[in-house]
Each structure stands twice: as C-alpha cells, then as structure tokens.
Motif scaffolding. Sequence first.
Motif, PDB file in Angstrom:
ATOM      1  N   ASN A  49       0.891  -1.141  -0.005  1.00 41.06           N
ATOM      2  CA  ASN A  49       0.036  -0.070  -0.032  1.00 41.06           C
ATOM      3  C   ASN A  49       0.976   1.287   0.089  1.00 41.06           C
ATOM      4  O   ASN A  49       0.790   2.285  -0.723  1.00 41.06           O
ATOM      5  CB  ASN A  49      -0.915  -0.145   1.343  1.00 41.06           C
ATOM      6  CG  ASN A  49      -1.796   1.050   0.952  1.00 41.06           C
ATOM      7  OD1 ASN A  49      -2.832   1.100   0.267  1.00 41.06           O
ATOM      8  ND2 ASN A  49      -2.165   1.930   1.899  1.00 41.06           N
ATOM      9  N   GLY A  50       2.077   1.325   0.697  1.00 44.82           N
ATOM     10  CA  GLY A  50       2.719   2.277   0.821  1.00 44.82           C
ATOM     11  C   GLY A  50       3.431   2.148  -0.280  1.00 44.82           C
ATOM     12  O   GLY A  50       3.810   3.703  -0.873  1.00 44.82           O
ATOM     13  N   LEU A  51       3.895   1.601  -0.947  1.00 45.50           N
ATOM     14  CA  LEU A  51       4.501   1.533  -2.370  1.00 45.50           C
ATOM     15  C   LEU A  51       3.757   2.026  -3.404  1.00 45.50           C
ATOM     16  O   LEU A  51       4.399   2.516  -4.751  1.00 45.50           O
ATOM     17  CB  LEU A  51       5.571   0.298  -2.519  1.00 45.50           C
ATOM     18  CG  LEU A  51       6.675  -0.001  -1.399  1.00 45.50           C
ATOM     19  CD1 LEU A  51       7.176  -1.394  -1.639  1.00 45.50           C
ATOM     20  CD2 LEU A  51       7.657   0.906  -1.684  1.00 45.50           C
ATOM     21  N   ARG A 111       1.336   6.103  -7.562  1.00 48.06           N
ATOM     22  CA  ARG A 111       1.469   5.469  -8.454  1.00 48.06           C
ATOM     23  C   ARG A 111       0.427   4.727  -8.985  1.00 48.06           C
ATOM     24  O   ARG A 111      -0.681   4.334  -8.285  1.00 48.06           O
ATOM     25  CB  ARG A 111       2.702   4.398  -8.211  1.00 48.06           C
ATOM     26  CG  ARG A 111       4.004   4.573  -7.640  1.00 48.06           C
ATOM     27  CD  ARG A 111       4.721   3.369  -7.602  1.00 48.06           C
ATOM     28  NE  ARG A 111       5.023   2.966  -8.909  1.00 48.06           N
ATOM     29  CZ  ARG A 111       6.203   3.481  -9.762  1.00 48.06           C
ATOM     30  NH1 ARG A 111       6.895   4.622  -9.127  1.00 48.06           N
ATOM     31  NH2 ARG A 111       6.142   3.238 -10.989  1.00 48.06           N
ATOM     32  N   ASP A 112       0.272   4.631 -10.499  1.00 43.00           N
ATOM     33  CA  ASP A 112      -0.492   3.775 -11.079  1.00 43.00           C
ATOM     34  C   ASP A 112      -0.512   2.480 -11.102  1.00 43.00           C
ATOM     35  O   ASP A 112      -1.355   1.643 -10.964  1.00 43.00           O
ATOM     36  CB  ASP A 112      -0.962   4.426 -12.366  1.00 43.00           C
ATOM     37  CG  ASP A 112      -2.065   5.763 -12.458  1.00 43.00           C
ATOM     38  OD1 ASP A 112      -2.249   6.161 -11.281  1.00 43.00           O
ATOM     39  OD2 ASP A 112      -1.761   6.455 -13.587  1.00 43.00           O
ATOM     40  N   TRP A 113       0.852   2.023 -11.525  1.00 42.71           N
ATOM     41  CA  TRP A 113       1.320   0.648 -11.749  1.00 42.71           C
ATOM     42  C   TRP A 113       2.693   0.656 -10.622  1.00 42.71           C
ATOM     43  O   TRP A 113       3.391   1.479 -10.461  1.00 42.71           O
ATOM     44  CB  TRP A 113       1.702   0.524 -13.260  1.00 42.71           C
ATOM     45  CG  TRP A 113       0.404   0.781 -14.057  1.00 42.71           C
ATOM     46  CD1 TRP A 113       0.080   2.020 -14.783  1.00 42.71           C
ATOM     47  CD2 TRP A 113      -0.758   0.014 -14.025  1.00 42.71           C
ATOM     48  NE1 TRP A 113      -1.302   1.887 -15.367  1.00 42.71           N
ATOM     49  CE2 TRP A 113      -1.629   0.665 -14.935  1.00 42.71           C
ATOM     50  CE3 TRP A 113      -1.387  -1.151 -13.553  1.00 42.71           C
ATOM     51  CZ2 TRP A 113      -2.976   0.384 -15.128  1.00 42.71           C
ATOM     52  CZ3 TRP A 113      -2.329  -1.455 -13.795  1.00 42.71           C
ATOM     53  CH2 TRP A 113      -3.207  -0.981 -14.712  1.00 42.71           C
ATOM     54  N   ALA A 127       4.716  -7.293 -13.225  1.00 42.68           N
ATOM     55  CA  ALA A 127       4.751  -7.085 -11.881  1.00 42.68           C
ATOM     56  C   ALA A 127       3.235  -6.972 -11.366  1.00 42.68           C
ATOM     57  O   ALA A 127       2.755  -7.659 -10.327  1.00 42.68           O
ATOM     58  CB  ALA A 127       5.472  -6.105 -11.498  1.00 42.68           C
ATOM     59  N   ASP A 128       2.410  -6.326 -12.223  1.00 39.28           N
ATOM     60  CA  ASP A 128       0.768  -6.021 -11.596  1.00 39.28           C
ATOM     61  C   ASP A 128       0.320  -7.424 -11.813  1.00 39.28           C
ATOM     62  O   ASP A 128      -0.423  -7.560 -10.937  1.00 39.28           O
ATOM     63  CB  ASP A 128       0.441  -4.925 -12.376  1.00 39.28           C
ATOM     64  CG  ASP A 128       1.176  -3.374 -12.406  1.00 39.28           C
ATOM     65  OD1 ASP A 128       1.372  -2.805 -11.126  1.00 39.28           O
ATOM     66  OD2 ASP A 128       1.945  -3.269 -13.284  1.00 39.28           O
ATOM     67  N   ARG A 157      -7.220   0.647  -5.191  1.00 36.81           N
ATOM     68  CA  ARG A 157      -7.377   1.738  -6.274  1.00 36.81           C
ATOM     69  C   ARG A 157      -6.535   0.992  -7.603  1.00 36.81           C
ATOM     70  O   ARG A 157      -7.056   0.793  -8.640  1.00 36.81           O
ATOM     71  CB  ARG A 157      -6.926   3.037  -5.960  1.00 36.81           C
ATOM     72  CG  ARG A 157      -8.192   3.701  -5.464  1.00 36.81           C
ATOM     73  CD  ARG A 157      -7.764   5.386  -5.606  1.00 36.81           C
ATOM     74  NE  ARG A 157      -6.660   5.808  -4.604  1.00 36.81           N
ATOM     75  CZ  ARG A 157      -6.850   6.214  -3.265  1.00 36.81           C
ATOM     76  NH1 ARG A 157      -8.447   6.242  -3.064  1.00 36.81           N
ATOM     77  NH2 ARG A 157      -6.087   6.257  -2.617  1.00 36.81           N
ATOM     78  N   TRP A 158      -5.375   0.321  -6.936  1.00 36.80           N
ATOM     79  CA  TRP A 158      -4.542  -0.371  -7.909  1.00 36.80           C
ATOM     80  C   TRP A 158      -5.120  -1.611  -8.581  1.00 36.80           C
ATOM     81  O   TRP A 158      -5.201  -1.956  -9.761  1.00 36.80           O
ATOM     82  CB  TRP A 158      -3.261  -0.640  -7.530  1.00 36.80           C
ATOM     83  CG  TRP A 158      -2.274  -1.590  -8.167  1.00 36.80           C
ATOM     84  CD1 TRP A 158      -1.797  -1.438  -9.099  1.00 36.80           C
ATOM     85  CD2 TRP A 158      -2.164  -3.015  -7.623  1.00 36.80           C
ATOM     86  NE1 TRP A 158      -1.090  -2.608  -9.405  1.00 36.80           N
ATOM     87  CE2 TRP A 158      -1.321  -3.528  -8.471  1.00 36.80           C
ATOM     88  CE3 TRP A 158      -2.821  -3.758  -6.598  1.00 36.80           C
ATOM     89  CZ2 TRP A 158      -1.100  -4.928  -8.456  1.00 36.80           C
ATOM     90  CZ3 TRP A 158      -2.424  -5.130  -6.453  1.00 36.80           C
ATOM     91  CH2 TRP A 158      -1.707  -5.668  -7.178  1.00 36.80           C
TER      92      TRP A 158
END
Length: 203
Positions: free
Chosen positions: A135-137, A141-143, A152-153, A178-179
């Motif tokens: 979550n922090g990372l 960022r969108d991806w 990775a996603d 959200r991601w």
Amino acid sequence: MFASGPTYKVGLMLNLTGTPYDYEHVDLRSGAHKADAFLSKNRYGQVPVLEDHEKDICLCQSSVILDYLADETGQFGGKDRAERLRAREWQLWGTGQLSIGIFRTRAQKLGFFDFPEQVVAANLASATNALKELNGLLEGRDWLVGGGVTIADVDIYGVVAYSGQAQIDLAPFAHVRRWMSRVEALPRFKSIDTALPKESTKA
Ligand SMILES: N[C@@H](CCC(=O)N[C@@H](CS)C(=O)NCC(=O)O)C(=O)O
C-alpha cells in the motif's frame, strides 16, 4: 489446477494477452502431481506448468511463466531491461513475503490446513505487513513499475486477489484497492473464479 493461486496468475496472463491455450486439469487430491508423468514436466511436483508445443518448451514457476509469456506475446514486459528487472524484483517479493501470509491464511480459512493458533496469527501478521508495505509503495503510482502495466502487476494482483478468500479486509489499504480496480479494468481481465476452466479443455 483452477483453484490454485499460482495457476490463476498464469490463467490471468493468458487471458490478458489474448493467448489461446488448452487447460489440462491436474488432480492434486489423487497425487497426479507426484506421478512420474507430471514430474517429468515439473521436477518440483507442483502446478502450474506451461507447455509451449510450438517452441518445445515446458516451464514451471508461475512468475517465470509470466516472464516467458511477456516475451512471447510482446505484452506486459516493461519498456526496457531496467523495467523488466524491476518487475522481476516485484515477482520475487510476491512469491516470498506476500504469498506466504495470504495463501496460508486462505488455506486455513478454506479448511485445507489446520494450523496451531500461533501459526495462524503469524500468517495473518505476515500478510498484513506485506499488504501495508504494498500500500505504501503504491502511493502516488498507477502501476508497480514505470508508467504502464507490467507482469509485476499481473503477478502481484494474482496473489492479492485471494485476500477475500483469506478473509483479510483490504479496507485500510486504499492504494491497493485503487490499483486492483485498475487491473480489473484491463481489457480481457478475468477474476479468480472465471479465468480458468473447471475441467480439462481444448482451446
Ligand atoms: N512457486 C510456485 C508455487 C506453486 C504451488 O505452490 N503450487 C501448489 C498449488 S497452489 C501445489 O502444486 N501444491 C502441491 C504440492 O506442493 O505438493 C509457483 O509460483 O508456481
């Protein structure tokens, strides 16, 4: 095996890339994965396995299979080598920190394992810590890598998607949610219940 998390990850990638495939069910309950015929395809005796008959190559380890499919399809591989390596870092993190907590908690909730109380707590703490880190990372960022979606996603989504079955509440992890919605909005996206057939099928 359609109910297996690492197998879903491969099913998701095949769907997202629009790659036609046959699905061959491996019956873990009868021990088919420990029989010689299967061990000749995967020395570790685990699903999933990807066989590319055109290239005469047989691969195991879901993250490696995603890497292969990115090259073969020219999709989700990142824009350059630096992005691909960054994606590999995420994949290894996902296979370690993230998977252990989420998959073991899921297995226990679904009744596949009966862990002692302290182990249950340790698994949940491991999952929660990894999700907090993710979550922090993801903040801002969108991806996960660069400016676009990569393996990775796909890989990390394929693990986090089991939080529901693990009864882990994602409410505190707004960036993760959200991601996940971004991944779920990708063309040809399929959920854990719909990505793979429930029995062996030919494409
Ligand atoms: N690191 C492997 C993990 C694969 C894995 O854990 N597969 C499980 C099903 S979810 C399995 O085949 N378990 C049977 C066993 O280990 O005997 C991957 O990502 O492909």
